[in-house]
Write an enzyme that holds these catalytic residues in place. Structure first.
Site, PDB file in Angstrom:
ATOM      1  N   GLN A 152       0.833  -1.273  -0.039  1.00  0.00           N
ATOM      2  CA  GLN A 152      -0.180   0.410  -0.420  1.00  0.00           C
ATOM      3  C   GLN A 152       0.657   1.294   0.211  1.00  0.00           C
ATOM      4  O   GLN A 152       0.932   2.090  -0.785  1.00  0.00           O
ATOM      5  CB  GLN A 152      -1.154   0.057   1.318  1.00  0.00           C
ATOM      6  CG  GLN A 152      -2.199  -0.836   0.976  1.00  0.00           C
ATOM      7  CD  GLN A 152      -2.541  -0.969   0.648  1.00  0.00           C
ATOM      8  OE1 GLN A 152      -3.082   0.579  -0.264  1.00  0.00           O
ATOM      9  NE2 GLN A 152      -3.522  -1.985  -0.726  1.00  0.00           N
ATOM     10  N   ASP A 154     -13.636  -6.697   6.304  1.00  0.00           N
ATOM     11  CA  ASP A 154     -12.843  -7.149   6.024  1.00  0.00           C
ATOM     12  C   ASP A 154     -11.874  -7.892   5.893  1.00  0.00           C
ATOM     13  O   ASP A 154     -11.647  -9.263   5.230  1.00  0.00           O
ATOM     14  CB  ASP A 154     -11.692  -5.669   5.139  1.00  0.00           C
ATOM     15  CG  ASP A 154     -10.462  -6.277   5.443  1.00  0.00           C
ATOM     16  OD1 ASP A 154     -10.349  -5.536   4.052  1.00  0.00           O
ATOM     17  OD2 ASP A 154      -9.037  -6.571   5.666  1.00  0.00           O
ATOM     18  N   HIS A 190      -6.614   0.263   7.289  1.00  0.00           N
ATOM     19  CA  HIS A 190      -7.159  -1.188   7.430  1.00  0.00           C
ATOM     20  C   HIS A 190      -7.271  -0.502   9.948  1.00  0.00           C
ATOM     21  O   HIS A 190      -6.613  -0.592   9.558  1.00  0.00           O
ATOM     22  CB  HIS A 190      -6.720  -2.201   7.618  1.00  0.00           C
ATOM     23  CG  HIS A 190      -7.228  -3.654   7.540  1.00  0.00           C
ATOM     24  ND1 HIS A 190      -8.483  -3.669   7.763  1.00  0.00           N
ATOM     25  CD2 HIS A 190      -6.533  -4.303   8.529  1.00  0.00           C
ATOM     26  CE1 HIS A 190      -8.541  -4.723   8.512  1.00  0.00           C
ATOM     27  NE2 HIS A 190      -7.914  -5.379   8.946  1.00  0.00           N
TER      28      HIS A 190
HETATM   29  P1  NDP Z   1       3.308  -4.276   3.601  1.00  0.00           P
HETATM   30  O1  NDP Z   1       3.996  -5.627   4.533  1.00  0.00           O
HETATM   31  O2  NDP Z   1       3.832  -3.963   1.994  1.00  0.00           O
HETATM   32  O3  NDP Z   1       4.331  -3.301   4.886  1.00  0.00           O
HETATM   33  C1  NDP Z   1       5.754  -3.363   3.947  1.00  0.00           C
HETATM   34  C2  NDP Z   1       6.685  -2.338   4.361  1.00  0.00           C
HETATM   35  O4  NDP Z   1       6.423  -1.628   5.947  1.00  0.00           O
HETATM   36  C3  NDP Z   1       7.568  -2.170   4.105  1.00  0.00           C
HETATM   37  O5  NDP Z   1       8.302  -0.762   3.308  1.00  0.00           O
HETATM   38  C4  NDP Z   1       8.579  -1.867   4.933  1.00  0.00           C
HETATM   39  O6  NDP Z   1      10.364  -1.884   4.922  1.00  0.00           O
HETATM   40  C5  NDP Z   1       8.125  -1.701   6.467  1.00  0.00           C
HETATM   41  N1  NDP Z   1       7.649  -2.255   7.889  1.00  0.00           N
HETATM   42  C6  NDP Z   1       7.900  -3.510   8.254  1.00  0.00           C
HETATM   43  N2  NDP Z   1       8.323  -2.774   9.740  1.00  0.00           N
HETATM   44  C7  NDP Z   1       8.539  -2.112   9.778  1.00  0.00           C
HETATM   45  C8  NDP Z   1       9.080  -1.504  10.985  1.00  0.00           C
HETATM   46  N3  NDP Z   1       9.680  -2.194  12.205  1.00  0.00           N
HETATM   47  N4  NDP Z   1       9.581  -0.283  10.984  1.00  0.00           N
HETATM   48  C9  NDP Z   1       9.139   0.397  10.119  1.00  0.00           C
HETATM   49  N5  NDP Z   1       8.984   0.007   8.194  1.00  0.00           N
HETATM   50  C10 NDP Z   1       8.185  -1.683   8.865  1.00  0.00           C
HETATM   51  O7  NDP Z   1       2.040  -4.064   4.140  1.00  0.00           O
HETATM   52  P2  NDP Z   1       0.854  -3.528   3.126  1.00  0.00           P
HETATM   53  O8  NDP Z   1       0.864  -2.781   2.778  1.00  0.00           O
HETATM   54  O9  NDP Z   1       0.428  -4.544   2.696  1.00  0.00           O
HETATM   55  O10 NDP Z   1      -0.299  -3.259   4.358  1.00  0.00           O
HETATM   56  C11 NDP Z   1      -0.306  -1.791   5.014  1.00  0.00           C
HETATM   57  C12 NDP Z   1      -1.358  -2.330   5.652  1.00  0.00           C
HETATM   58  O11 NDP Z   1      -2.471  -1.014   4.406  1.00  0.00           O
HETATM   59  C13 NDP Z   1      -2.212  -2.968   7.064  1.00  0.00           C
HETATM   60  O12 NDP Z   1      -3.005  -1.879   7.456  1.00  0.00           O
HETATM   61  C14 NDP Z   1      -3.093  -3.165   5.742  1.00  0.00           C
HETATM   62  O13 NDP Z   1      -4.021  -4.458   6.943  1.00  0.00           O
HETATM   63  C15 NDP Z   1      -3.438  -2.402   4.603  1.00  0.00           C
HETATM   64  N6  NDP Z   1      -3.928  -3.180   2.860  1.00  0.00           N
HETATM   65  C16 NDP Z   1      -3.255  -3.595   2.846  1.00  0.00           C
HETATM   66  C17 NDP Z   1      -3.679  -3.775   1.775  1.00  0.00           C
HETATM   67  C18 NDP Z   1      -2.923  -4.937   0.598  1.00  0.00           C
HETATM   68  O14 NDP Z   1      -3.025  -4.828  -0.453  1.00  0.00           O
HETATM   69  N7  NDP Z   1      -1.642  -5.281   1.524  1.00  0.00           N
HETATM   70  C19 NDP Z   1      -5.264  -3.778   1.139  1.00  0.00           C
HETATM   71  C20 NDP Z   1      -6.352  -2.819   2.338  1.00  0.00           C
HETATM   72  C21 NDP Z   1      -5.342  -2.428   2.856  1.00  0.00           C
HETATM   73  P3  NDP Z   1      11.219  -3.112   4.806  1.00  0.00           P
HETATM   74  O15 NDP Z   1      11.050  -2.913   3.422  1.00  0.00           O
HETATM   75  O16 NDP Z   1      12.122  -1.966   5.857  1.00  0.00           O
HETATM   76  O17 NDP Z   1      11.166  -3.649   5.736  1.00  0.00           O
HETATM   77 MG    MG Z   2      -7.250  -7.246   4.857  1.00  0.00          MG
END
Ligand code: NDP
Ligand code: MG
Ligand code: MG
Length: 336
Positions: free
Chosen positions: A28, A190, A107
């Site tokens: 996202q 969701d 979310h």
């Molecule tokens: P991702 O798993 O894709 O997010 C990963 C990101 O988070 C990377 O940039 C990672 O950085 C970073 N990250 C993880 N841990 C840390 C930390 N401790 N400190 C700093 N950065 C960190 O997440 P999503 O996009 O899947 O989900 C994000 C939100 O969106 C959630 O709330 C989800 O429920 C919601 N959502 C997601 C959907 C989707 O399509 N996936 C659909 C609709 C809502 P690094 O590269 O450094 O690890």
């Molecule tokens: Mg979901």
């Protein structure tokens, strides 16, 4: 009928002069940050050093630490994996939120299940695209969009709804339609959708169909095409014109089979299971289990994830897709 918001329903000036921090640059995060940026909004990406940081810099965005981004922003959108949000929020976001800022999510999980308790003096809203992040980006680039839900949890400025709508507009979703909901409804529907239908329901259906054919002696390749590959073609028709259009396109024989056999496959027992699943989402049982699974280092998640990768369906599919170069996997995942 629920009100659906489009571009013309959005006050164009509420995000002007405001800085939006997009925390995380994953599925996202990259989509929100790039779409907002290209729509002319001031975006700062908050990351830890590493892969995501480098990717955001490469994409030409302003990148800084999570705490610095939270400090300079008026709107802080938290796009980290749900299970990591509470700790990062506590240490790197909460200390820098200022009165009147907006704290935002895609979310409602952490706020709804009390894993994050926002301070009383900030706006809190969510904008949840109803599709994977990579499609939020891809459709935007193609001039289309993924629809979204928005919800206001806390409105201290009196502007929270307008800011949420402008944010949804900024990521492109008002091209497709944006619906108002609550944190409770977004979170529960969701979770239910992904468990019962979209992810859990579909993978179990495909696997059972594949296994039934292979166990009866049919070729796994034929079973793969029948139960997985064709699914996309069928779903595309439903996406374009609902079940009627899909049924108009398939043969009458297929449609008759749909009518007489579908309700035998997904019958009372499955509906009862869906009701149980929904009840466990509503009463917090699912959330508690997932939070504990993470606390324990994900033993079940990792085990199932590993065994699923080696299901015969996956191994056959990998070989067949390699012969169809026109099917492009947009992002690389580790399969073996
Ligand atoms: P991702 O798993 O894709 O997010 C990963 C990101 O988070 C990377 O940039 C990672 O950085 C970073 N990250 C993880 N841990 C840390 C930390 N401790 N400190 C700093 N950065 C960190 O997440 P999503 O996009 O899947 O989900 C994000 C939100 O969106 C959630 O709330 C989800 O429920 C919601 N959502 C997601 C959907 C989707 O399509 N996936 C659909 C609709 C809502 P690094 O590269 O450094 O690890
Ligand atoms: Mg979901
Ligand atoms: Mg057929």
């Amino acid at each position: 009928m629920a009100k659906v918001y489009y571009g013309e329903d959005v006050k164009q000036n509420v995000l002007v002069g405001k800085t939006v921090a997009v925390i995380g640059y994953g599925s996202q995060g990259h989509a929100h940050a790039l779409n907002l940026h290209e729509n002319g909004h001031k975006v700062v990406v908050g990351c830890r050093p590493g892969k995501s940081w480098d990717a955001a810099v490469n994409d030409g965005l302003h990148v800084t630490t999570v705490s610095e981004a939270a400090k300079v922003a008026d709107v802080v959108m938290v796009l980290l994996p749900d299970e990591h949000q509470p700790a990062v929020y506590e240490n790197e976001i909460a200390p820098y939120l200022q009165s009147g800022n907006a704290l935002a999510f895609a979310h409602g999980f952490n706020v709804h299940f009390d894993q994050i308790v926002p301070p009383a003096d900030v706006d809190v809203f969510l904008v949840a695209p109803k599709g994977p992040g990579h499609l939020v980006r891809r459709t935007f680039v193609d001039g289309a969009a993924v629809p979204a839900l928005f919800a206001v949890y806390q409105d201290v400025t009196g502007e929270a709804k307008e800011v949420a709508l402008s944010y949804a507009d900024g990521i492109g979703s008002t091209r497709a339609g944006v619906l108002e909901t609550t944190f409770k409804e977004e979170t529960e529907t969701d979770l239910f959708g992904e468990q019962a239908v979209l992810c859990g329901g579909v993978t179990s259906l495909v696997k059972s169909g594949f296994e039934t054919l292979v166990e009866a002696g049919y070729q796994p390749e034929v079973a793969y095409f029948e139960c997985l590959h064709e699914l996309k073609l069928i779903v595309d028709l439903m996406y374009e014109g609902g079940m009627s259009y899909m049924r108009y396109s398939i043969s009458d024989t297929a449609q008759w089979g749909d009518f007489v056999s579908g309700p035998r496959v997904v019958a009372d027992e499955s509906k009862a299971a869906m009701k149980d699943i929904l009840a466990e989402i509503q009463d917090g049982t699912f959330a508690k289990g997932w939070i504990n699974e993470n606390k324990n280092g994900r033993p079940v998640f990792n085990k199932v994830n590993e065994s699923e990768k080696h299901h015969q369906l996956e191994e056959v599919g990998e070989k067949l897709r390699a012969m169809m170069p026109f099917i492009q996997r947009k992002e690389k995942v580790e399969v073996k």
